[in-house]
Design an enzyme around this catalytic site. Sequence first.
Site, short mmCIF file in Angstrom:
data_model
loop_
_atom_site.label_atom_id
_atom_site.label_comp_id
_atom_site.label_asym_id
_atom_site.label_seq_id
_atom_site.Cartn_x
_atom_site.Cartn_y
_atom_site.Cartn_z
N SER A 220 0.82 -1.20 0.00
CA SER A 220 0.00 0.00 0.00
C SER A 220 0.86 1.27 0.00
CB SER A 220 -0.94 -0.05 1.21
OG SER A 220 -1.88 0.96 1.14
N HIS B 157 -7.52 -5.52 0.32
CA HIS B 157 -6.33 -4.72 0.65
C HIS B 157 -5.54 -5.26 1.85
CE1 HIS B 157 -4.23 -1.00 -0.26
NE2 HIS B 157 -4.14 -0.75 1.03
#
Length: 402
Positions: free
Chosen positions: A173, A377
Amino acid sequence: MYFSLVISILILIVSTESKQIATRNLHPDVGLNIIQLAEKYGYPLESHNVQTSDGYILTLHRIPYGPNNSSRDDVRPPVLLMHGLLSSSVDWINMGPGVGLGLLLADNGYDVWMGNQRGNTWSRQHITLDPDLDAEKFFNFSFHEIGVYDLPAKIDYILETTEQEKVFYVGHSQGTTDFFVMGSERPEYNDKIALMIALAPIAYMGELPNPIIRQLVESYDLIKQLIDHMKIYEFLPHFDFYTDIGEQICSDSSEFQDTCLLFLNIICGFDFDIDPNFIPVITSNAPAGSSINQILHYAQEIRSGNFAQYDHDREENVVKYGQETPPLYDVTKITAPVSLYYANNDWLAAIDDVLKLGDGLSNLVNLKKVSNSQFNHLDFLWAQHVADLVYNDVIAEIKATN
Ligand SMILES: *[C@@H]1O[C@H](CO)[C@@H](O)[C@H](O)[C@H]1NC(C)=O
Ligand SMILES: *[C@@H]1O[C@H](CO)[C@@H](O)[C@H](O)[C@H]1NC(C)=O
Ligand SMILES: *[C@@H]1O[C@H](CO)[C@@H](O)[C@H](O)[C@H]1NC(C)=O
């Protein structure tokens, strides 16, 4: 201050409501930090301080070798692992032996270095600024500064200490955003990278599918005014009570477990593969703190669709950049070999945005979509099957690279 207040009230309500609920299903790793976890798992852990050219003092955590593979004479290629927004080095080990990527890499003969971005629990230090007394100056950064100052300082330190010429890099990320900033703004560092692996890559955000975050971004101007007015500079530093919230709300024995899961799902994408009982282990160390500007910078990216430097107001942009809008990052300057790993159900790293980034990179090695269509995610760190679905491929790719 304001956030702490809200969270304290929340805790008060939850802890009074759930006093009687037994916590006997508590995960044994709840409450442990990275040093305690490594010790428990039998891995050596070293802490190294690195100073950036703008005065921040950062902690690198290092696992130089695994417990069954401890001959220090071997040449162990260094790998730098960089966590995401609001997180810290512990992301790479808290899943434990056989799963955590930092531990798997050590088992496979690598010298594992785990970074901590400026401003988080382990890197809240500066040669002259005090993070509490000088918060306005100390927290005056976004992922731009992390890419331009933090990463080069860490990479130079690792290469000097290990006497190697190149380092492997794995980011999750924001840990990928930091890298893409460095690759385009400090292109001389591309040659120091053996291979960069991006898990849930984030550069462009124009296609972000998360409807709730999109809604918030619509109110950017209002939220920015509020933040300025309330003089918020630091965002969600770690307090021990997050561990308590995690325990009280997310554990098996909690009647709030559904709410806890809903909250995580709303941010990251639904139907993930994280054991709810593991969530208090995550919240034992996260959130680990960031600057409010990191959040605002991402909001700007969602709004503009550009991968660009921080957007001050028009006048300040002219003073700082010599133009009214912030300069775009030139991703074609990223010449290091890069592999992008992305997922179908990631509500923060949209597939179209990842593909757009892939098109721009000049040395794209691999573009890999995780086979599980529900993967999201946070699954990249904490899915129960993350080793089979992602990490084994990552390690194979690193091994195949010289
Ligand atoms: C190390 O070896 C011991 C004994 O063979 C084994 O039980 C343990 O799982 C191994 N640890 C790792 C990380 O491979
Ligand atoms: C131990 O590390 C070496 C590299 O130093 C590697 O070649 C070997 O495969 C590792 N052994 C095990 C059992 O993982
Ligand atoms: C924050 O940094 C910007 C440059 O990036 C500078 O223009 C501004 O004056 C700084 N603000 C503070 C309070 O230091």
